[in-house]
Design an enzyme around this catalytic site. Structure first.
Site, mmCIF file in Angstrom:
data_model
loop_
_atom_site.group_PDB
_atom_site.id
_atom_site.type_symbol
_atom_site.label_atom_id
_atom_site.label_comp_id
_atom_site.label_asym_id
_atom_site.label_seq_id
_atom_site.Cartn_x
_atom_site.Cartn_y
_atom_site.Cartn_z
ATOM 1 N N GLU A 108 4.098 -5.403 8.659
ATOM 2 C CA GLU A 108 2.752 -5.301 8.072
ATOM 3 C C GLU A 108 2.280 -6.653 7.550
ATOM 4 O OE1 GLU A 108 2.728 -0.585 6.795
ATOM 5 O OE2 GLU A 108 3.148 -2.065 5.245
ATOM 6 N N HIS A 150 0.818 -1.223 0.000
ATOM 7 C CA HIS A 150 0.000 0.000 0.000
ATOM 8 C C HIS A 150 0.853 1.275 0.000
ATOM 9 C CE1 HIS A 150 0.070 -0.756 4.600
ATOM 10 N NE2 HIS A 150 1.025 0.095 4.300
ATOM 11 N N HIS A 164 10.102 -4.278 4.099
ATOM 12 C CA HIS A 164 10.539 -2.887 3.959
ATOM 13 C C HIS A 164 10.877 -2.283 5.311
ATOM 14 C CE1 HIS A 164 6.173 -2.297 4.557
ATOM 15 N NE2 HIS A 164 6.264 -0.983 4.571
ATOM 16 N N HIS A 189 -1.722 4.368 9.905
ATOM 17 C CA HIS A 189 -0.384 4.970 10.013
ATOM 18 C C HIS A 189 -0.432 6.326 10.702
ATOM 19 C CE1 HIS A 189 -0.074 2.097 6.682
ATOM 20 N NE2 HIS A 189 1.229 2.146 6.759
#
Ligand code: DHB
Ligand code: FE
Length: 286
Positions: free
Chosen positions: A238, A12, A191, A59
């Site tokens: 995530e 995303h 990431h 977030h």
């Protein structure tokens, strides 16, 4: 009974929103990522899901570090997006299905999950970008957003997120209305956005996780959160959203499509489509 037809998971990264807004899908940087979506579009056009249950992480738009529920479920008929500071256009609101949300909330609380229930909930890029990728014409189905804390430690474990997904899957199976549901997981794969390991990516671990999601998802529950951070990066956690998504699949799971591309911004971008068929149906077909 609500029927889960399948799941789609995708990264995303906010920059994807910019690429969509500026029509960059065919540019060499973006093409390998967007090329992962035509099979997804064809599957959605065929299955026509009524509702999407979305496991993702906020977030800082809706929850911040001062108050951050481990698990939260939206119970609204509309979910707005707002400017998050990424420079991407604010998206239109997503429709909700409050009746289905309350059914799921009741069942998962009964199962022992102490859910934060949100009758007012904003959704951020972790929800709007996957919706834009999957329904580029903007004709999104109603959604039930399930928010998992992947931001502030202590995070829920891989096993706990998988169990949450299983509980949501059972709740869907007991929903009296005859609707088609698809489940979406967002974020990942490996990431890390900051610190000494910023830019860290681990293709081998990502591929292992995608393979095991089909073959033996429970084997992934043995990874502790520190191990996932080590192997997938600080934001690679995530993947917890993917674990919950996979837990919701109660039937026979087949991978129909996978796209993996490094990097989009700082992220190993992945898109996966799994079909979920009732076990009896699969036996009949065999
Ligand atoms: C990026 C990735 C994310 O998952 C996110 O939420 C924000 C930014 C990135 O790679 O730029
Ligand atoms: Fe993210």
């Amino acid at each position: 009974m609500a029927r889960i037809v399948g799941v789609i998971t995708t990264s995303h990264v906010p920059a994807i929103g910019n690429a969509i807004a500026r029509g960059l899908q065919e540019e060499p940087y973006w093409k390998p990522f967007f090329d992962g979506f035509p099979p997804v579009h064809r599957w959605i056009a065929r299955e026509k899901p009524d509702v999407a249950v979305i496991f993702s992480n906020d977030h800082g738009l809706n929850f911040f570090l001062d108050k951050l529920p481990t698990f939260a479920i939206g119970a609204a008929n509309e979910y707005r997006n707002e400017d998050e500071g990424w420079g991407i256009p604010v998206s239109h609101a997503a429709k909700g299905n409050a009746a289905l949300s309350w059914h799921i909330i009741n069942d998962v609380v009964n199962d022992g999950f102490d859910i934060t229930m949100c009758q007012d909930m904003l959704v951020d890029h972790a929800v709007t970008i996957p919706l834009q990728l999957m329904w580029p014409a903007g004709d999104w189905p109603a959604i039930v957003p399930v928010s998992i804390n992947t931001v502030q430690h202590p995070l829920p474990s891989m096993a706990r997120c998988y169990e949450l997904g299983r509980s949501v899957g059972r709740a869907l199976a007991s929903y009296p209305e005859d609707i088609k549901v698809m489940v979406i997981g967002t974020g990942g794969l490996s990431h890390q956005l900051d610190g000494k390991r910023a830019g860290f990516i681990n293709r081998e671990f990502d591929v292992h996780c995608m393979d095991q999601l089909v073959a033996d998802p429970e084997s992934l529950t043995r990874y502790s959160i520190p191990q996932v951070v080590e192997l997938a990066g600080a934001q690679g956690v995530e993947f917890l959203n993917w674990m919950a998504m996979r837990g919701a699949l109660t039937g026979a799971v087949t991978e129909l499509h996978r796209n993996y591309h490094i990097p989009i911004s700082n992220t190993a971008a992945a898109t996966v489509l799994f079909e979920n068929r009732p076990r009896a149906e699969r036996r009949k077909a065999a």
